[in-house]
Enzyme design. Structure first.
Site, mmCIF file in Angstrom:
data_model
loop_
_atom_site.group_PDB
_atom_site.id
_atom_site.type_symbol
_atom_site.label_atom_id
_atom_site.label_comp_id
_atom_site.label_asym_id
_atom_site.label_seq_id
_atom_site.Cartn_x
_atom_site.Cartn_y
_atom_site.Cartn_z
ATOM 1 C CE1 TYR A 107 12.027 -1.831 38.572
ATOM 2 C CE2 TYR A 107 13.846 -2.256 40.073
ATOM 3 C CZ TYR A 107 12.611 -1.689 39.808
ATOM 4 O OH TYR A 107 11.971 -0.971 40.787
ATOM 5 N N PRO A 164 13.094 8.390 45.115
ATOM 6 C CG PRO A 164 14.900 8.075 46.559
ATOM 7 C CD PRO A 164 14.085 7.369 45.514
ATOM 8 N N GLY A 182 16.052 11.911 39.551
ATOM 9 C CA GLY A 182 17.165 12.849 39.575
ATOM 10 C C GLY A 182 16.766 14.304 39.642
#
Length: 346
Positions: free
Chosen positions: A62, A228, A232
């Site tokens: 990341y 999840p 967005g």
């Protein structure tokens, strides 16, 4: 905050896991990964602790914007830990290994996605340094490795566990048969094996209900949900859109599913809840799910999402969501269960 056991560990973690994929540089385009600078990332992590979120998820890649930036998200977390105030002690920390690090010449010819004992050791040591900690609660395989025998993979992780650098091992994007293969190999070695795995699971991607989730429940493996809200998209109220920026992928997803998204937004309005919160509440209602990994880009995002743990959806509402976003057909009725992604040997 609600707390749930992570698989068979008997460790309680918050039912929302703080994802840090947005932590990176301030000049990233809004709506894209890395669009949260260090100052806002610190505010988000402090707010997460205040809400009772004790489960943080990151990855060594990341912040991967090019040579010299690999691991930026871990470095931000490490500098946040270094402020003290029992920050490190209050966090159950998860990171990942497998993908390519972009540091110049770091892995040489082994600069490719994949796992080996050699790579796992090197990359975990790098994560520990960036995170400014001497141990990681949960190390996760970013992908399944098909080129390396499980005995070698478990040898690497067992060594990290025995030396106290790692507590538990998890996976990500495993098929049910891959979970069983991993567990069978670990059992032969008298090792605990996988205690968690990450999956894509939302109203528009429910294949995990067919085999992966039942397998995980049977084997005592906790399920974490990556992205999840579909970057967005499944938090967007198409009836009353707000001013938050969306990237092209998210916009395309919404347009592809606009009829369903419109019905879904209407249902959420009737319930009096934000779209994103209903999405998370629906995911949390599945008995296999330990925690969705939410990725707030701002404190405002986090403040809105934590409300989801207080929402209980009735059987009628769950049935209505099934009508809008139908469940997958079981393999006994409609052929083989669909796989989540193609196998790759590249």
């Amino acid at each position: 905050m609600e707390y749930r056991p992570l698989g068979s560990t008997n460790v309680l973690v918050s039912s929302l896991c703080l994802g840090t994929g947005n932590f990176g540089r301030s000049d990233a385009a809004p709506g894209n990964w890395g669009a949260t600078d260090e100052k806002e990332a610190f505010r988000i992590m402090d707010a997460a602790l205040s809400y009772g979120i004790n489960f943080f998820d990151t990855a060594n890649v990341y912040g991967n914007f090019g040579p010299g930036t690999t691991g930026d998200s871990e470095r931000i977390i490490g500098r946040w830990f270094a402020q003290g105030g029992n920050r490190r002690e209050r966090v159950f920390l998860a990171t990942k290994v497998s993908r390519v690090m972009l540091d110049n010449d770091f892995d040489g010819p082994n600069t490719r996605d994949g796992l080996s004992l050699w790579k796992i050791r090197r990359h975990v040591e790098g994560s520990l340094e960036r995170l400014q900690t001497d141990h990681i609660e949960l190390i996760q395989m970013h992908y399944v490795e098909h080129r390396t025998q499980w005995d070698q993979i478990w040898e690497a992780f067992e060594g990290l566990v025995r030396t106290g650098k790692v507590d538990y091992v998890g996976g990500s994007q495993f098929y049910a048969w891959e979970l069983m293969k991993a567990q069978a190999s670990a059992q032969k070695r008298h090792f605990m094996g996988l205690i968690s795995t990450q999956h894509r699971y939302d109203m528009t991607s429910r294949e995990a209900e067919l085999e992966a989730f039942p397998c995980a429940i049977d084997q005592g493996i906790g399920i974490l949900l990556f992205s999840p809200l579909r970057r967005g998209a499944l938090a967007v109220d198409v009836l009353e859109p707000d001013d938050r920026p969306l990237n092209d992928e998210t916009v395309q997803f919404i347009e592809t599913h606009r009829p369903q998204m419109t019905e879904y937004a209407t249902l959420c309005h009737d319930l009096g809840h934000r779209v994103g919160n209903v999405t998370l509440a629906w995911q949390l209602a599945h008995p296999a799910v330990t925690a969705p990994v939410i990725g707030p880009a701002t404190v405002r995002d986090l403040e809105e999402l934590v409300e989801s743990v207080e929402i209980s959806l009735s059987d009628e509402v769950m049935a209505e969501i099934d009508r809008i976003f139908p469940a997958p057909v079981g393999h006994f009725y409609g052929g083989p269960a669909p796989e989540m992604r193609p196998l790759s040997w590249a």
